[in-house]
Design an enzyme around this catalytic site. Sequence first.
Site, PDB file in Angstrom:
ATOM      1  N   LYS A  98      18.041  28.211  -7.793  1.00  0.00           N
ATOM      2  CA  LYS A  98      19.826  28.397  -8.143  1.00  0.00           C
ATOM      3  C   LYS A  98      19.646  29.953  -8.676  1.00  0.00           C
ATOM      4  CE  LYS A  98      22.673  24.612  -7.127  1.00  0.00           C
ATOM      5  NZ  LYS A  98      21.502  23.361  -7.339  1.00  0.00           N
ATOM      6  N   GLU A 120      32.403  29.201  -8.511  1.00  0.00           N
ATOM      7  CA  GLU A 120      32.730  27.389  -8.043  1.00  0.00           C
ATOM      8  C   GLU A 120      31.369  26.097  -8.548  1.00  0.00           C
ATOM      9  OE1 GLU A 120      31.679  28.699  -6.108  1.00  0.00           O
ATOM     10  OE2 GLU A 120      29.518  27.487  -4.979  1.00  0.00           O
ATOM     11  N   SER A 381      13.058  21.631  -5.034  1.00  0.00           N
ATOM     12  CA  SER A 381      13.927  22.857  -5.862  1.00  0.00           C
ATOM     13  C   SER A 381      13.925  23.052  -6.485  1.00  0.00           C
ATOM     14  CB  SER A 381      14.673  22.387  -4.131  1.00  0.00           C
ATOM     15  OG  SER A 381      15.215  21.212  -4.229  1.00  0.00           O
TER      16      SER A 381
HETATM   17  C1  LIG Z   1      21.812  22.838  -6.164  1.00  0.00           C
HETATM   18  C2  LIG Z   1      20.686  22.094  -6.052  1.00  0.00           C
HETATM   19  C3  LIG Z   1      19.770  22.221  -4.428  1.00  0.00           C
HETATM   20  C4  LIG Z   1      21.526  21.929  -3.404  1.00  0.00           C
HETATM   21  O1  LIG Z   1      21.255  23.187  -2.459  1.00  0.00           O
HETATM   22  P1  LIG Z   1      21.130  23.555  -1.297  1.00  0.00           P
HETATM   23  O2  LIG Z   1      21.782  25.084  -1.492  1.00  0.00           O
HETATM   24  O3  LIG Z   1      21.418  23.124  -0.336  1.00  0.00           O
HETATM   25  O4  LIG Z   1      19.564  24.062  -1.778  1.00  0.00           O
HETATM   26  C5  LIG Z   1      18.825  21.075  -4.264  1.00  0.00           C
HETATM   27  N1  LIG Z   1      18.329  21.080  -5.092  1.00  0.00           N
HETATM   28  C6  LIG Z   1      18.524  21.518  -6.414  1.00  0.00           C
HETATM   29  C7  LIG Z   1      17.369  20.901  -7.469  1.00  0.00           C
HETATM   30  C8  LIG Z   1      19.653  22.334  -7.053  1.00  0.00           C
HETATM   31  O5  LIG Z   1      20.066  22.321  -8.180  1.00  0.00           O
END
Ligand SMILES: *Cc1c(COP(=O)(O)O)cnc(C)c1O
Length: 402
Positions: A98, A120, A381
């Site tokens: 993010k 948000e 992620s």
């Molecule tokens: C917010 C988040 C997601 C989901 O968001 P995407 O927009 O689909 O990438 C996935 N993994 C983590 C670790 C997150 O914090």
Amino acid sequence: MTTTTGRAAGMGQPTATGRFGEFGGRYVPEALVPACAEVEEAFRAAWADPAFVGRYHDLLRDYAGRPTPVTECARLSEELGVRVLLKREDLTHTGSHKINNVIGQGLLTVAMGKRRVIAETGAGQHGVATATAAALLGLSCTVYMGELDMARQELNVFRMRLLGADVVAVRSGSRTLKDAVNEAMRAWVSEVDTTHYCLGSVMGPHPYPWMVRELQRVIGDEAREQCRALLGGTDPDVVVACVGGGSNAAGTFAGFVSGSARLVGVEAAGGSAVGRGVPGVLHGMRSLLLQDETGQIKEAESISAGLDYPGIGPEHAYLAGTGRAEYAAAGDDEVLDALQLLARTEGIIPALEPAHALAWLARSARDGSVPAGSTVLLTMSGRGDKDAEAVMGILGGSAARP
Ligand SMILES: *Cc1c(COP(=O)(O)O)cnc(C)c1O
């Protein structure tokens, strides 16, 4: 392996009206049309300006810790019979991808001459990321959050306040993420001269789905180069990422879409917009959405608060339609197993979101739908610290396996 027909359906710019095929667009109140147009124009100019792009990459390097490594997972690969490479977004400052988006939109806010951002948040992660970028760049920050989510995510509310943000409780509707998005859009209408709306994923009205994908494509661009160095100049056979709104997946896919790798997005089983959604309009975009027979938006359900959005970004809906990417779902139990598998074999505790991608991979390797010996890049992620307490609550002592 995907054929050349897949290549035609790349991830270029959307149409002038922000469409990816039948999806996307800009379904906003009249008062927000000029605001969206201003963001689009500002981003188009910034993204073509070497000074802006240079500053963005400098901050990603010096503040966020990019480039993130690609980690070869020897023990997990042994266990699954496929070669697993992880793109380590969990190692960035704040612990997820993010940060790439909010640094970009924070710099854009400054470039537009604005001093304030609103955002948000559902689980709180995007709120914390936005508050982080705002603190870094000296912007004031207000985060809208459903009252129910605030109670569930107390620690993130505290983090945002520590970072200097105002957190506003949203008491309408189900008091969760979709109500917070509505409220943030309403607030933006009345403050648009001074305020940028920092949207958290590849969703919402044009230009957000395109802009956020471009700000996340650093994941895929880095990973492609890193994979080619590891794999003798070739791409992995499979590229997989989890999908909430779809930003880490879109950024990852952007690096590989012009090649022949199989692209897979994994949603939470309780929120799988590609599998169970139907086309509709929500939050300024036309996309696939979970709805009941009367068109009411249904709550998505998932063990992972970051994957409980009842829709999916419009470009993913488009890529699903063309077949260039495929979408699958993972259920809570297999997600918990996958989280423990990675922890035990590699010493990496993943966030619950990317554990969905891992669960799909573990299942697909075992049933042979990802053939033995394949090379798979999986976008890690985010790190699991934020979820450790919730996972402990579910697993209790049973996590301590022999
Ligand atoms: C917010 C988040 C997601 C989901 O968001 P995407 O927009 O689909 O990438 C996935 N993994 C983590 C670790 C997150 O914090």
